[in-house]
Motif scaffolding. Structure first.
Motif, PDB file in Angstrom:
ATOM      1  N   GLY A 233      -5.968  11.231   2.949  1.00 27.45           N
ATOM      2  CA  GLY A 233      -6.859  10.248   2.244  1.00 27.45           C
ATOM      3  C   GLY A 233      -6.591   8.916   2.350  1.00 27.45           C
ATOM      4  N   GLU A 234      -6.992   7.970   1.382  1.00 29.61           N
ATOM      5  CA  GLU A 234      -6.696   6.764   1.494  1.00 29.61           C
ATOM      6  C   GLU A 234      -5.327   6.162   0.598  1.00 29.61           C
ATOM      7  OE1 GLU A 234     -10.143   4.044   0.854  1.00 29.61           O
ATOM      8  OE2 GLU A 234     -11.496   5.545   1.388  1.00 29.61           O
ATOM      9  N   ALA A 235      -4.925   5.189   1.395  1.00 28.12           N
ATOM     10  CA  ALA A 235      -3.743   4.577   0.467  1.00 28.12           C
ATOM     11  C   ALA A 235      -4.274   3.592  -0.617  1.00 28.12           C
ATOM     12  CB  ALA A 235      -2.712   3.846   1.599  1.00 28.12           C
ATOM     13  N   LYS A 236      -3.552   3.557  -1.566  1.00 28.38           N
ATOM     14  CA  LYS A 236      -3.756   2.672  -2.745  1.00 28.38           C
ATOM     15  C   LYS A 236      -2.972   1.550  -2.604  1.00 28.38           C
ATOM     16  CE  LYS A 236      -5.639   6.115  -5.817  1.00 28.38           C
ATOM     17  NZ  LYS A 236      -5.654   6.588  -7.267  1.00 28.38           N
ATOM     18  N   ARG A 237      -3.581   0.090  -3.184  1.00 31.42           N
ATOM     19  CA  ARG A 237      -2.846  -1.269  -3.148  1.00 31.42           C
ATOM     20  C   ARG A 237      -2.368  -1.337  -4.402  1.00 31.42           C
ATOM     21  NH1 ARG A 237      -5.594  -5.421   0.517  1.00 31.42           N
ATOM     22  NH2 ARG A 237      -5.868  -4.226   2.344  1.00 31.42           N
ATOM     23  N   TYR A 238      -0.962  -1.900  -4.604  1.00 35.09           N
ATOM     24  CA  TYR A 238      -0.433  -2.118  -5.686  1.00 35.09           C
ATOM     25  C   TYR A 238       0.397  -3.471  -5.525  1.00 35.09           C
ATOM     26  CZ  TYR A 238      -0.876   2.785  -6.738  1.00 35.09           C
ATOM     27  OH  TYR A 238      -1.355   4.224  -6.792  1.00 35.09           O
ATOM     28  N   ARG A 239       0.004  -4.377  -6.646  1.00 32.54           N
ATOM     29  CA  ARG A 239       0.576  -5.621  -6.675  1.00 32.54           C
ATOM     30  C   ARG A 239       1.961  -5.557  -7.474  1.00 32.54           C
ATOM     31  NH1 ARG A 239      -0.394 -10.093  -5.411  1.00 32.54           N
ATOM     32  NH2 ARG A 239      -1.578 -11.945  -5.751  1.00 32.54           N
ATOM     33  N   ALA A 240       2.887  -6.106  -6.944  1.00 33.80           N
ATOM     34  CA  ALA A 240       4.235  -6.349  -7.756  1.00 33.80           C
ATOM     35  C   ALA A 240       3.721  -7.316  -9.050  1.00 33.80           C
ATOM     36  CB  ALA A 240       5.308  -6.832  -7.008  1.00 33.80           C
TER      37      ALA A 240
ATOM     38  N   TRP B 119       1.001  -1.229  -0.081  1.00 27.41           N
ATOM     39  CA  TRP B 119      -0.098  -0.096   0.004  1.00 27.41           C
ATOM     40  C   TRP B 119       0.843   1.068  -0.165  1.00 27.41           C
ATOM     41  CZ3 TRP B 119       0.759   3.771   3.795  1.00 27.41           C
ATOM     42  CH2 TRP B 119       0.893   3.169   5.047  1.00 27.41           C
ATOM     43  N   VAL B 120       0.437   2.259  -0.900  1.00 27.55           N
ATOM     44  CA  VAL B 120       1.255   3.469  -0.665  1.00 27.55           C
ATOM     45  C   VAL B 120       0.162   4.516  -0.698  1.00 27.55           C
ATOM     46  CG1 VAL B 120       2.802   4.982  -2.078  1.00 27.55           C
ATOM     47  CG2 VAL B 120       2.949   2.236  -2.458  1.00 27.55           C
ATOM     48  N   GLY B 121       0.454   5.564   0.223  1.00 33.70           N
ATOM     49  CA  GLY B 121      -0.341   6.587   0.383  1.00 33.70           C
ATOM     50  C   GLY B 121       0.253   7.981   0.507  1.00 33.70           C
ATOM     51  N   ARG B 122      -0.313   9.155   0.255  1.00 36.67           N
ATOM     52  CA  ARG B 122       0.260  10.334   0.534  1.00 36.67           C
ATOM     53  C   ARG B 122       0.114  10.734   2.059  1.00 36.67           C
ATOM     54  NH1 ARG B 122      -1.736  15.123  -3.484  1.00 36.67           N
ATOM     55  NH2 ARG B 122      -0.194  15.748  -2.530  1.00 36.67           N
ATOM     56  N   ALA B 123       1.213  11.532   2.308  1.00 38.67           N
ATOM     57  CA  ALA B 123       1.350  11.743   3.795  1.00 38.67           C
ATOM     58  C   ALA B 123       1.574  13.178   3.897  1.00 38.67           C
ATOM     59  CB  ALA B 123       2.598  10.848   4.607  1.00 38.67           C
TER      60      ALA B 123
ATOM     61  N   ILE C  18      -0.651   7.953  -7.840  1.00 37.41           N
ATOM     62  CA  ILE C  18      -0.883   8.431  -6.549  1.00 37.41           C
ATOM     63  C   ILE C  18      -0.511   9.942  -6.365  1.00 37.41           C
ATOM     64  CG2 ILE C  18       1.528   8.334  -5.692  1.00 37.41           C
ATOM     65  CD1 ILE C  18      -0.033   6.897  -3.194  1.00 37.41           C
ATOM     66  N   TYR C  19       0.201  10.704  -7.332  1.00 38.37           N
ATOM     67  CA  TYR C  19       0.319  12.069  -7.476  1.00 38.37           C
ATOM     68  C   TYR C  19      -0.007  12.560  -8.860  1.00 38.37           C
ATOM     69  CZ  TYR C  19       3.288  11.222  -3.382  1.00 38.37           C
ATOM     70  OH  TYR C  19       3.927  10.668  -2.151  1.00 38.37           O
ATOM     71  N   PRO C  20      -1.050  13.286  -8.751  1.00 40.57           N
ATOM     72  CA  PRO C  20      -1.579  13.678 -10.014  1.00 40.57           C
ATOM     73  C   PRO C  20      -0.611  14.320 -10.927  1.00 40.57           C
ATOM     74  CG  PRO C  20      -2.685  14.975  -7.750  1.00 40.57           C
ATOM     75  CD  PRO C  20      -1.737  13.882  -7.447  1.00 40.57           C
ATOM     76  N   THR C  21       0.184  15.419 -10.418  1.00 44.40           N
ATOM     77  CA  THR C  21       1.214  15.881 -11.316  1.00 44.40           C
ATOM     78  C   THR C  21       2.608  15.359 -11.142  1.00 44.40           C
ATOM     79  OG1 THR C  21       1.922  17.524  -9.322  1.00 44.40           O
ATOM     80  CG2 THR C  21       0.214  18.353 -10.607  1.00 44.40           C
ATOM     81  N   GLY C  22       2.742  14.034 -10.603  1.00 45.97           N
ATOM     82  CA  GLY C  22       4.032  13.342 -10.508  1.00 45.97           C
ATOM     83  C   GLY C  22       5.010  14.136  -9.419  1.00 45.97           C
ATOM     84  N   LEU C  23       4.498  14.890  -8.710  1.00 47.25           N
ATOM     85  CA  LEU C  23       5.150  15.847  -7.858  1.00 47.25           C
ATOM     86  C   LEU C  23       5.645  14.709  -6.398  1.00 47.25           C
ATOM     87  CD1 LEU C  23       3.867  19.152  -7.476  1.00 47.25           C
ATOM     88  CD2 LEU C  23       6.097  18.464  -8.905  1.00 47.25           C
TER      89      LEU C  23
ATOM     90  N   GLN D 161       3.933   7.267   2.646  1.00 49.56           N
ATOM     91  CA  GLN D 161       4.112   6.241   3.364  1.00 49.56           C
ATOM     92  C   GLN D 161       3.827   5.118   2.470  1.00 49.56           C
ATOM     93  OE1 GLN D 161       4.923   6.148   6.672  1.00 49.56           O
ATOM     94  NE2 GLN D 161       5.187   8.289   6.896  1.00 49.56           N
ATOM     95  N   TRP D 162       4.304   3.819   2.836  1.00 51.07           N
ATOM     96  CA  TRP D 162       4.109   2.671   2.301  1.00 51.07           C
ATOM     97  C   TRP D 162       4.366   1.496   3.353  1.00 51.07           C
ATOM     98  CZ3 TRP D 162       7.618  -1.337   1.345  1.00 51.07           C
ATOM     99  CH2 TRP D 162       8.907  -1.193   1.453  1.00 51.07           C
ATOM    100  N   ASP D 163       3.637   0.336   2.990  1.00 47.61           N
ATOM    101  CA  ASP D 163       4.071  -0.783   3.627  1.00 47.61           C
ATOM    102  C   ASP D 163       3.685  -2.122   2.840  1.00 47.61           C
ATOM    103  OD1 ASP D 163       4.942  -2.555   5.801  1.00 47.61           O
ATOM    104  OD2 ASP D 163       3.578  -1.731   7.326  1.00 47.61           O
ATOM    105  N   PHE D 164       3.880  -3.268   3.515  1.00 46.29           N
ATOM    106  CA  PHE D 164       3.410  -4.433   2.834  1.00 46.29           C
ATOM    107  C   PHE D 164       2.099  -4.748   3.267  1.00 46.29           C
ATOM    108  CE2 PHE D 164       8.118  -4.595   3.333  1.00 46.29           C
ATOM    109  CZ  PHE D 164       8.473  -5.032   1.878  1.00 46.29           C
ATOM    110  N   VAL D 165       1.246  -5.649   2.303  1.00 46.56           N
ATOM    111  CA  VAL D 165      -0.091  -5.721   2.713  1.00 46.56           C
ATOM    112  C   VAL D 165      -0.319  -7.334   2.641  1.00 46.56           C
ATOM    113  CG1 VAL D 165      -2.751  -5.929   1.748  1.00 46.56           C
ATOM    114  CG2 VAL D 165      -1.079  -3.713   1.399  1.00 46.56           C
ATOM    115  N   SER D 166       0.385  -7.892   1.713  1.00 45.93           N
ATOM    116  CA  SER D 166       0.373  -9.585   1.775  1.00 45.93           C
ATOM    117  C   SER D 166       1.450  -9.864   0.560  1.00 45.93           C
ATOM    118  CB  SER D 166      -1.091  -9.868   1.171  1.00 45.93           C
ATOM    119  OG  SER D 166      -1.275  -9.560  -0.247  1.00 45.93           O
ATOM    120  N   ALA D 167       1.713 -11.380   0.672  1.00 44.80           N
ATOM    121  CA  ALA D 167       2.641 -11.850  -0.003  1.00 44.80           C
ATOM    122  C   ALA D 167       2.397 -13.370   0.082  1.00 44.80           C
ATOM    123  CB  ALA D 167       4.082 -11.709   0.321  1.00 44.80           C
TER     124      ALA D 167
END
Length: 161
Positions: free
Chosen positions: A113-120, A101-105, A141-146, A151-157
Motif C-alpha cells: 500500500g501507500e506510506a504515510k507521512r508524519y511530521r515530528a 514516511w512510514v509504511g507497512r512492508a 499505520i497498524y490497525p491492531t497495533g501489531l 519501512q521508513w525514511d526522511f521526506v524533508s527537513a
C-alpha cells in the motif's frame, strides 16, 4: 481637608505612580526597563534610553537533497503505536521540522500500500553533527497495533537561515 496638605500628597502620589510605571532590571552590564502597561522595553545606553526590537522568528529553508542525505538514524515502531527514531544530523547546522514516511512492508521489505507521512513535533531540533531521539505518537499505520514489517525514511527537513 487642608489645601496645604493636599498639594504635597498629590505630588507624592504622582511621583510614586510615574516612577512605578517601569520595571528596571540589570542584565549583565546592561540596564533594561520595561513599561508595566505597554510592555515596551528599552535599554540604557550612553545616548539615553533606546527601544529594544523584539527578536523575529528565524526564517526556515528546506534542506536540499544532498543535505537531507546527511540525516541518518534508526527507528522502530512500538507496540503502543508510536514511532521512535534516533536521528543523526551530519550537517554543520541544526535541523528541525523533520518529516518521515512510514509504511507497512512484506517479508522481503516491499511496501504494502501507500506510506504515510508524519511530521515530528516542532520542539525537536537535531543539533549540528548531533543526535536526537524523536518520538511520534499515535501512529495509525497498524490497525491492531501489531508491529509487523515496515519501512521508513526522511521526506524533508528544515534549517534556520
Amino acid at each position: 481637608m487642608n489645601h496645604r496638605c493636599a498639594i504635597p500628597c498629590v505630588l507624592t502620589i504622582l511621583l510614586f505612580t510615574l516612577a512605578g510605571c517601569y520595571r528596571h532590571e540589570k542584565i549583565g552590564n546592561t540596564t533594561v526597563r520595561t513599561h508595566r502597561l505597554t510592555g515596551k522595553t528599552e535599554r540604557l545606553t550612553v545616548g539615553g534610553w533606546q527601544e529594544m526590537e523584539p527578536k523575529k522568528p528565524a526564517e526556515l529553508r528546506e534542506l536540499s537533497q544532498e543535505e537531507l542525505y546527511k540525516l541518518t538514524g534508526t527507528g522502530d515502531l512500538t507496540s503502543y503505536g508510536s514511532f521512535v527514531a534516533v536521528v543523526y544530523n551530519g550537517n554543520e547546522f541544526p535541523v528541525t521540522g523533520i518529516v518521515f514516511w512510514v509504511g507497512r512492508a512484506d517479508a522481503d521489505g516491499n511496501l504494502i500500500g501507500e506510506a504515510k507521512r508524519y511530521r515530528a513535533p516542532e520542539s525537536y531540533t537535531v543539533g549540528p553533527l548531533g543526535t536526537q531521539e524523536i518520538i511520534i505518537s499515535d501512529m495509525d499505520i497498524y490497525p491492531t497495533g501489531l508491529n509487523k514489517g515496515y519501512q521508513w525514511d526522511f521526506v524533508s527537513a528544515q534549517t534556520p537561515e
